[in-house]
Write an enzyme that holds these catalytic residues in place. Structure first.
Site, PDB file in Angstrom:
ATOM      1  N   TYR A 143       0.848  -1.205   0.000  1.00 21.57           N
ATOM      2  CA  TYR A 143       0.000   0.000   0.000  1.00 21.57           C
ATOM      3  C   TYR A 143       0.876   1.244   0.000  1.00 21.57           C
ATOM      4  O   TYR A 143       0.742   2.125  -0.859  1.00 21.57           O
ATOM      5  CB  TYR A 143      -0.935  -0.008   1.217  1.00 21.57           C
ATOM      6  N   LYS A 147       1.444   4.131  -2.831  1.00 21.27           N
ATOM      7  CA  LYS A 147       1.030   5.510  -2.556  1.00 21.27           C
ATOM      8  C   LYS A 147       2.185   6.467  -2.850  1.00 21.27           C
ATOM      9  O   LYS A 147       1.979   7.604  -3.282  1.00 21.27           O
ATOM     10  CB  LYS A 147       0.570   5.649  -1.096  1.00 21.27           C
TER      11      LYS A 147
HETATM   12  N1  LIG Z   1      -8.282   5.686   5.945  1.00 14.74           N
HETATM   13  C1  LIG Z   1      -7.173   6.319   6.344  1.00 14.74           C
HETATM   14  O1  LIG Z   1      -6.813   6.346   7.526  1.00 14.74           O
HETATM   15  C2  LIG Z   1      -6.334   7.022   5.325  1.00 14.74           C
HETATM   16  C3  LIG Z   1      -6.670   6.983   3.964  1.00 14.74           C
HETATM   17  N2  LIG Z   1      -5.898   7.667   3.070  1.00 14.74           N
HETATM   18  C4  LIG Z   1      -6.276   7.710   1.658  1.00 14.74           C
HETATM   19  O2  LIG Z   1      -7.613   8.226   1.585  1.00 14.74           O
HETATM   20  C5  LIG Z   1      -8.264   7.728   0.417  1.00 14.74           C
HETATM   21  C6  LIG Z   1      -9.633   7.196   0.787  1.00 14.74           C
HETATM   22  O3  LIG Z   1      -9.451   6.170   1.707  1.00 14.74           O
HETATM   23  P1  LIG Z   1     -10.731   5.509   2.396  1.00 14.74           P
HETATM   24  O4  LIG Z   1     -11.900   6.400   2.210  1.00 14.74           O
HETATM   25  O5  LIG Z   1     -10.328   5.100   3.760  1.00 14.74           O
HETATM   26  O6  LIG Z   1     -10.916   4.198   1.487  1.00 14.74           O
HETATM   27  P2  LIG Z   1     -12.229   3.382   1.143  1.00 14.74           P
HETATM   28  O7  LIG Z   1     -11.782   1.972   0.925  1.00 14.74           O
HETATM   29  O8  LIG Z   1     -13.303   3.660   2.109  1.00 14.74           O
HETATM   30  O9  LIG Z   1     -12.691   4.020  -0.275  1.00 14.74           O
HETATM   31  C7  LIG Z   1     -11.971   3.774  -1.448  1.00 14.74           C
HETATM   32  C8  LIG Z   1     -12.969   3.766  -2.597  1.00 14.74           C
HETATM   33  O10 LIG Z   1     -12.247   3.562  -3.818  1.00 14.74           O
HETATM   34  C9  LIG Z   1     -13.036   2.724  -4.648  1.00 14.74           C
HETATM   35  N3  LIG Z   1     -12.187   2.025  -5.632  1.00 14.74           N
HETATM   36  C10 LIG Z   1     -11.209   1.134  -5.377  1.00 14.74           C
HETATM   37  N4  LIG Z   1     -10.707   0.655  -6.539  1.00 14.74           N
HETATM   38  C11 LIG Z   1     -11.397   1.270  -7.556  1.00 14.74           C
HETATM   39  C12 LIG Z   1     -11.361   1.197  -8.969  1.00 14.74           C
HETATM   40  N5  LIG Z   1     -10.522   0.368  -9.617  1.00 14.74           N
HETATM   41  N6  LIG Z   1     -12.223   1.970  -9.684  1.00 14.74           N
HETATM   42  C13 LIG Z   1     -13.096   2.793  -9.047  1.00 14.74           C
HETATM   43  N7  LIG Z   1     -13.190   2.909  -7.710  1.00 14.74           N
HETATM   44  C14 LIG Z   1     -12.335   2.155  -6.971  1.00 14.74           C
HETATM   45  C15 LIG Z   1     -13.687   1.728  -3.680  1.00 14.74           C
HETATM   46  O11 LIG Z   1     -14.827   1.115  -4.267  1.00 14.74           O
HETATM   47  C16 LIG Z   1     -14.005   2.633  -2.490  1.00 14.74           C
HETATM   48  O12 LIG Z   1     -15.325   3.135  -2.583  1.00 14.74           O
HETATM   49  C17 LIG Z   1      -7.324   6.686  -0.167  1.00 14.74           C
HETATM   50  O13 LIG Z   1      -6.611   7.250  -1.246  1.00 14.74           O
HETATM   51  C18 LIG Z   1      -6.345   6.364   0.979  1.00 14.74           C
HETATM   52  O14 LIG Z   1      -5.081   5.992   0.464  1.00 14.74           O
HETATM   53  C19 LIG Z   1      -4.801   8.393   3.454  1.00 14.74           C
HETATM   54  C20 LIG Z   1      -4.432   8.440   4.775  1.00 14.74           C
HETATM   55  C21 LIG Z   1      -5.157   7.748   5.803  1.00 14.74           C
HETATM   56  C1  LIG Z   2      -2.695  -2.466  16.606  1.00 17.47           C
HETATM   57  C2  LIG Z   2      -4.129  -2.358  16.209  1.00 17.47           C
HETATM   58  C3  LIG Z   2      -4.828  -3.579  15.757  1.00 17.47           C
HETATM   59  C4  LIG Z   2      -4.770  -1.182  16.284  1.00 17.47           C
HETATM   60  C5  LIG Z   2      -6.173  -0.972  15.791  1.00 17.47           C
HETATM   61  C6  LIG Z   2      -6.188   0.317  15.012  1.00 17.47           C
HETATM   62  C7  LIG Z   2      -5.597   0.149  13.588  1.00 17.47           C
HETATM   63  C8  LIG Z   2      -6.564  -0.645  12.732  1.00 17.47           C
HETATM   64  C9  LIG Z   2      -5.332   1.562  13.015  1.00 17.47           C
HETATM   65  C10 LIG Z   2      -4.298   2.322  13.877  1.00 17.47           C
HETATM   66  C11 LIG Z   2      -3.494   3.207  12.915  1.00 17.47           C
HETATM   67  C12 LIG Z   2      -4.323   3.147  11.631  1.00 17.47           C
HETATM   68  C13 LIG Z   2      -3.719   3.607  10.351  1.00 17.47           C
HETATM   69  C14 LIG Z   2      -4.203   3.100   9.147  1.00 17.47           C
HETATM   70  C15 LIG Z   2      -5.204   1.974   9.096  1.00 17.47           C
HETATM   71  C16 LIG Z   2      -5.816   1.604  10.459  1.00 17.47           C
HETATM   72  C17 LIG Z   2      -4.789   1.684  11.586  1.00 17.47           C
HETATM   73  C18 LIG Z   2      -3.655   0.702  11.327  1.00 17.47           C
HETATM   74  C19 LIG Z   2      -3.606   3.511   7.832  1.00 17.47           C
HETATM   75  C20 LIG Z   2      -2.601   2.439   7.437  1.00 17.47           C
HETATM   76  C21 LIG Z   2      -4.696   3.647   6.725  1.00 17.47           C
HETATM   77  C22 LIG Z   2      -4.140   4.104   5.391  1.00 17.47           C
HETATM   78  C23 LIG Z   2      -3.077   5.136   5.472  1.00 17.47           C
HETATM   79  O1  LIG Z   2      -2.862   5.836   4.492  1.00 17.47           O
HETATM   80  C24 LIG Z   2      -2.216   5.263   6.658  1.00 17.47           C
HETATM   81  C25 LIG Z   2      -2.935   4.912   7.958  1.00 17.47           C
HETATM   82  C26 LIG Z   2      -1.956   4.946   9.128  1.00 17.47           C
HETATM   83  C27 LIG Z   2      -2.730   4.722  10.436  1.00 17.47           C
END
Ligand SMILES: NC(=O)C1=CN([C@@H]2O[C@H](COP(=O)(O)OP(=O)(O)OC[C@H]3O[C@@H](n4cnc5c(N)ncnc54)[C@H](O)[C@@H]3O)[C@@H](O)[C@H]2O)C=CC1
Ligand SMILES: CC(C)=CCC[C@@H](C)[C@H]1CC[C@H]2C3=C(CC[C@]12C)[C@@]1(C)CCC(=O)C[C@@H]1CC3
Length: 343
Positions: A143, A147
């Site tokens: 991942y 990214k």
């Molecule tokens: N969740 C987190 O803590 C963090 C997320 N991000 C970034 O934020 C963005 C959004 O993440 P989330 O909302 O958590 O993910 P999510 O999994 O909830 O949403 C991703 C969406 O992309 C769509 N998708 C995937 N492959 C596709 C394809 N081939 N064509 C069209 N749609 C497609 C999925 O259907 C889904 O609706 C991502 O770029 C992730 O890398 C960055 C930092 C932290």
């Molecule tokens: C050790 C454990 C099982 C903790 C439970 C919480 C975790 C699921 C989250 C704690 C930090 C989070 C995190 C992400 C996903 C969920 C956690 C690991 C990301 C990897 C999601 C995608 C990103 O771009 C970076 C995030 C860093 C923090």
């Protein structure tokens, strides 16, 4: 940007069916934009939204959604906690190049990428990290590896007639979060959240989804010819770093679960995670297993990783809209189905 300036402007949210994407859609609608969504799956219905179903790796799927679009928000990704190398490279690298090609063919001038603060993280402490830190030389998972490549592709595409910017959120949480809160609760329910990994004093950024959305829309509205944000990356956080295990404890106790009290040595849990990873690799031909405790998640749970968002504050006037305590309460209140009913 004035309200009158937004009228008639179409925003396309690629990945708009996901957690962050749908929150971006909702805020864009509130601000008076016309909104298109492009996603593999239709996760919600809203008469104000034009929903395009398709695969972002296929230009022919993308082009109809891009007609007359003012700005594209690209926040699609395979699930960050999966471990599918081919899928990550297909969607995050090839797919992002396809989006850029489609933008240029359709005459779209602006692209806001959702990157990740983790592009500089390789399992060692990052304390108040700025955007000038180098990309991780040894990304800990596919991942993160993709990214990094994705952000390079988008920022290198910036030119005099195609404006790009990368937003790097960290640890996004909030209503409808599919990763952070559900995984935490599932781990607690499985009895695997009895111990803190390490001394419990590692400081981390967790960012409320509404603040991440605010950063994205600010970037889109600043993305103009000659703007200083063009071709740059910006950390977007809550600007309130917190002890990792205090944050998880607030979420767990808020949902009626016990918070971890004792500590396990970081190195012990990390070695177990590495052994688990090897076993899962050997079993892959027979069964796909995605352990919660991977070298990456254990490192995230046991090291410092918080980032400076001073560049976004200076260049875009960013300021978190919701503070951490209110954000945690809003999040806990939004997951009644995850509440502990056994107490
Ligand atoms: N969740 C987190 O803590 C963090 C997320 N991000 C970034 O934020 C963005 C959004 O993440 P989330 O909302 O958590 O993910 P999510 O999994 O909830 O949403 C991703 C969406 O992309 C769509 N998708 C995937 N492959 C596709 C394809 N081939 N064509 C069209 N749609 C497609 C999925 O259907 C889904 O609706 C991502 O770029 C992730 O890398 C960055 C930092 C932290
Ligand atoms: C050790 C454990 C099982 C903790 C439970 C919480 C975790 C699921 C989250 C704690 C930090 C989070 C995190 C992400 C996903 C969920 C956690 C690991 C990301 C990897 C999601 C995608 C990103 O771009 C970076 C995030 C860093 C923090």
């Amino acid at each position: 940007m004035e309200a009158t300036d937004r009228q008639g402007k179409i925003c396309l949210v690629v990945g708009g069916g996901g957690f962050l994407g749908r929150h971006i859609v909702e805020k864009l609608l509130d601000r008076g934009y016309e909104v298109h969504v492009f996603d593999l799956r239709e996760t919600f219905k809203d008469d104000r939204v034009t929903y395009f179903l398709g695969d972002l790796c296929k230009k022919e799927d993308l082009l109809p959604a891009m007609k007359d679009v003012f700005v594209v928000f690209h926040c699609a990704t395979p699930s960050p906690l999966s471990n599918n190398k081919e899928l990550f490279h297909k969607v995050n690298c090839h797919g992002t190049k396809t989006i850029i090609e489609a933008c240029k063919e359709a005459g779209v001038k602006r692209l806001v990428l959702t990157s990740s603060a983790s592009v500089v993280y390789e399992g060692k402490d990052v304390e108040n990290g700025t955007e000038d830190l180098p990309y991780a030389c040894k990304p800990m998972d596919y991942y993160t590896e993709t990214k990094i490549l994705q952000e390079k592709i988008v920022l290198e595409a910036n030119s005099d007639d195609f404006f790009t910017v990368a937003i790097r959120p960290h640890g996004i949480f909030g209503p409808r979060d599919p990763h952070m809160v559900p995984t935490t609760v599932r781990t607690a329910k499985a009895g695997k959240m009895k111990f803190k990994i390490g001394d419990g004093k590692n400081i981390v950024d967790f960012t409320f989804v509404e603040n991440v959305v605010h950063g994205h829309i600010l970037a889109a509205e600043h993305l103009e010819p000659g703007s200083k944000i063009c071709g740059k990356a910006y950390h977007i956080t809550n600007d309130e770093p917190i002890f990792f295990w205090d944050f998880l404890s607030k979420i767990l106790t808020g949902l009626g679960y016990n918070a971890p009290k004792k500590n396990l040595p970081f190195w012990l849990v990390y070695i177990i995670a590495v052994i688990l990873q090897v076993i899962c690799f050997l079993l892959k031909p027979i069964k796909q297993i995605h352990p919660t405790f991977t070298p990456m998640t254990v490192s995230l749970a046991g090291t410092h990783h918080y980032y400076s968002c001073q560049r976004a504050i200076a260049d875009m006037g960013y300021k978190p809209l919701v503070n951490l305590d209110d954000a945690i309460q809003k999040t806990v209140d939004s997951f009644p189905e995850l509440r502990n009913t056994s107490k």
